[in-house]
Design an enzyme around this catalytic site. Structure first.
Site: not given
Ligand code: CO
Ligand code: ZN
Length: 332
Positions: A194-195, A303
């Site tokens: 996803e990232e 993050h």
């Molecule tokens: Co993220």
């Molecule tokens: Zn996420």
């Protein structure tokens, strides 16, 4: 649920290296799901229920991967230079420790002479793995690492690396365990990559051909000193997404989640996120289009190695999804 969260957030799993997280989740869902499989990109898909009256084929997604770093080269003195895997902040890196797949720890240092101002560029940072020179460096080009931080329970508020999005994975595992009878065919998808661009959700959504999709992921908050103004705060309930940079939630899906929360007396918030997006952005535009929404876990310090969530928000998200999926999905 805290034990589950602890084991998930402490696991190693930068984008593309999600196998340990997948093994943990597979062990949790294996006893409960009707079918568990891993697809070609590495997404883990656990299925329960079958379509009854008012039922739909539903895809729920939470991503297994976390941000990390990748070794780009090693200099003659054994200092490791690196690039980001996903959105790593320079500000969150200096003094951090990173952990490689084999458990090796490195510490992040910064060049001193060349840095102008306070904030070095990524290429002015390096990882010291304790090597004397290039030949004795215990890592090689292409190796990836994640932050190394233990889970901390502050009593109500939980802190860890990779809350984004292991907290979403934990919510889905818990929903799967608690769901019981449902009129829907529900696919719990623990996605990869996803990232680095919502890759796993893109292919798994195509494969599942869902009629309704919901991502569970983190969102930022506006409740810390001088935060970017945002009407989401920690401890005020899970957030039903209205929009982010990548999508507008389907109004029917949004209404369904909101009405469920109100009926069940679960606190919730509405979320407008100006930066970032989730797996739902690509689930929505899969094939001929899928009504999609997002249930977000409000999270501070996203993050960084110390992402913070409120435990009640997490439990609220579980209750909301379980209640929603036990009835028909009236999304108009
Ligand atoms: Co993220
Ligand atoms: Zn996420």
């Amino acid at each position: 649920m805290k034990e589950l969260i602890k084991s998930l957030v402490e696991a190693f799993g930068p984008s593309g290296s999600e196998d340990r997280v997948r093994d943990l989740i597979a062990a949790e869902v294996g006893k409960v799901a009707r079918e568990v499989r891993t697809d070609a990109l590495g997404n883990l898909i656990a299925t329960v229920g079958s379509k009854g009256a008012g039922g739909r084929r539903v895809m729920l997604a939470a991503h297994m991967d976390e941000i990390g770093i990748v070794v780009s080269h090693i200099d003659a003195k054994g200092f490791v230079r690196f690039g980001g895997v996903g959105g790593v902040f320079r500000l969150a890196l200096i003094g951090s420790r990173v952990r490689f797949a084999d458990g090796r720890i490195g510490v992040i240092g910064s060049e001193q002479k060349r840095v102008e101002g306070d904030l070095p560029r990524l290429d002015q940072l390096f990882i010291d793995v304790g090597a004397k020179d290039r030949d004795s460096a215990p890592v090689k080009v292409g190796d990836v690492a994640c932050f190394d931080r233990p889970f901390v329970d502050l009593g109500g508020r939980l802190v860890a690396k990779a809350m984004d999005d292991r907290i979403g994975c934990a919510v889905l595992v818990q929903v799967l365990k608690e769901l019981g009878e449902t009129p829907h065919e529900v696919h719990f998808v623990f996605t990869v990559q996803e990232e680095v661009g919502l890759r796993g959700a893109q292919t798994s959504a195509y494969g599942i051909d869902a009629e309704l999709a919901i991502a569970v992921d983190v969102t930022t908050t506006g409740d810390t000193p001088e935060a970017r103004t945002m009407a989401v705060s920690l401890g005020s309930g899970p957030a039903v997404k209205v929009k982010d940079r990548g999508m507008l939630s389907h109004p029917g899906v949004r209404r369904w989640l909101v009405e469920t929360a109100e009926r069940e007396g679960i606190p919730y918030q509405l979320e407008v996120l100006e930066a970032g997006t989730t797996d739902a952005a690509v689930m929505q535009t899969t094939r001929a289009g899928v009504p999609a929404g997002v249930l977000s876990i409000p999270t501070r310090y996203v993050h960084t190695p110390s992402e913070m969530v409120d435990y009640e928000d997490v439990l609220g998200a579980v209750r909301l999804l379980v209640a929603a999926l036990r009835g028909p999905a009236e999304i108009g």
